[in-house]
Design a protein around this motif. Structure first.
Motif, PDB file in Angstrom:
ATOM      1  N   GLU A 128       0.828  -1.208   0.000  1.00  0.00           N
ATOM      2  CA  GLU A 128       0.000   0.000   0.000  1.00  0.00           C
ATOM      3  C   GLU A 128       0.866   1.262   0.000  1.00  0.00           C
ATOM      4  O   GLU A 128       0.584   2.228  -0.702  1.00  0.00           O
ATOM      5  CB  GLU A 128      -0.936   0.016   1.216  1.00  0.00           C
ATOM      6  N   LEU A 129       1.942   1.239   0.786  1.00  0.00           N
ATOM      7  CA  LEU A 129       2.845   2.392   0.829  1.00  0.00           C
ATOM      8  C   LEU A 129       3.532   2.591  -0.528  1.00  0.00           C
ATOM      9  O   LEU A 129       3.693   3.725  -0.992  1.00  0.00           O
ATOM     10  CB  LEU A 129       3.886   2.215   1.937  1.00  0.00           C
ATOM     11  N   GLU A 130       3.937   1.495  -1.165  1.00  0.00           N
ATOM     12  CA  GLU A 130       4.556   1.598  -2.496  1.00  0.00           C
ATOM     13  C   GLU A 130       3.579   2.170  -3.517  1.00  0.00           C
ATOM     14  O   GLU A 130       3.940   3.008  -4.340  1.00  0.00           O
ATOM     15  CB  GLU A 130       5.051   0.228  -2.976  1.00  0.00           C
ATOM     16  N   LYS A 131       2.355   1.718  -3.450  1.00  0.00           N
ATOM     17  CA  LYS A 131       1.334   2.217  -4.381  1.00  0.00           C
ATOM     18  C   LYS A 131       1.110   3.711  -4.158  1.00  0.00           C
ATOM     19  O   LYS A 131       1.005   4.489  -5.120  1.00  0.00           O
ATOM     20  CB  LYS A 131       0.030   1.449  -4.202  1.00  0.00           C
ATOM     21  N   ALA A 132       1.043   4.130  -2.893  1.00  0.00           N
ATOM     22  CA  ALA A 132       0.859   5.553  -2.593  1.00  0.00           C
ATOM     23  C   ALA A 132       2.051   6.369  -3.093  1.00  0.00           C
ATOM     24  O   ALA A 132       1.884   7.470  -3.636  1.00  0.00           O
ATOM     25  CB  ALA A 132       0.653   5.750  -1.088  1.00  0.00           C
ATOM     26  N   GLU A 133       3.269   5.839  -2.927  1.00  0.00           N
ATOM     27  CA  GLU A 133       4.471   6.526  -3.383  1.00  0.00           C
ATOM     28  C   GLU A 133       4.473   6.668  -4.906  1.00  0.00           C
ATOM     29  O   GLU A 133       4.807   7.725  -5.447  1.00  0.00           O
ATOM     30  CB  GLU A 133       5.721   5.765  -2.911  1.00  0.00           C
ATOM     31  N   ARG A 134       4.085   5.625  -5.610  1.00  0.00           N
ATOM     32  CA  ARG A 134       4.013   5.689  -7.081  1.00  0.00           C
ATOM     33  C   ARG A 134       2.976   6.709  -7.534  1.00  0.00           C
ATOM     34  O   ARG A 134       3.203   7.461  -8.481  1.00  0.00           O
ATOM     35  CB  ARG A 134       3.671   4.317  -7.647  1.00  0.00           C
TER      36      ARG A 134
END
Length: 172
Positions: A128-134
């Motif tokens: 979820e954090l990676e998706k938000a960062e992208r």
């Protein structure tokens, strides 16, 4: 008078006058031939110039057609590249969604296996954090910050260069 000249009955003065007339007639004939030759050369030169000009025009026309074909090819390839970029972006987003779904399903399976209701796996949180960062990187705010950072860096570089130039050459 020529007959008299040949027979020798003319006086020396008459012979001189006759020779001068013959010489002048000969010079006029030579000048006339030179003028005709010049005129012929001028016509030939004009014809050659016209042929060269026509050949140049034809070459230019062929080059224009070739350039037009290249421009059409370039435009078609540019459009194809843009379509491929859009398709790649769509596929990348689809892959990210599938990865997230896979992580969610894995989480669900682990929750069912562990019988721990409401437990959150670290992998799911990390996904979820990676998706938000992208998403943040794709956003306008991220790029605006990057552009501003580059602009400020360039300004600082310019000020530094001007300062160095002023220090080296004070008259500037």
């Amino acid at each position: 008078m020529r007959a008299q000249f040949a027979s020798g009955t003319l006086t020396d003065l008459q012979r001189v006058n006759l020779l001068e007339e013959l010489l002048q007639a000969h010079e006029r004939a030579v000048e006339k031939r030179k003028a005709e030759a010049r005129e012929s050369l001028m016509k030939d030169a004009q014809q050659i110039r016209a042929e060269r000009t026509a050949a140049r025009k034809e070459d230019l026309e062929q080059e224009k057609q070739f350039i037009a074909q290249l421009e059409d090819q370039l435009k078609a390839e540019t459009e194809e590249i843009e379509v491929l970029r859009q398709e790649r972006q769509r596929l990348q987003e689809e892959r990210e969604e599938l990865e997230l779904e896979g992580a969610w399903q894995q989480h669900q399976l682990e929750l069912e296996a562990a019988h721990v209701p409401g437990a959150v796996l670290p992998e799911l949180v990390e996904a979820e954090l990676e998706k938000a960062e992208r998403a943040r990187r794709r956003g306008l705010a991220f790029w605006m910050k990057m552009i501003c950072l580059i602009f400020v860096s360039l300004q600082l570089l310019l000020v530094t260069c001007v300062g160095l130039c002023s220090a080296v050459r004070p008259e500037l």
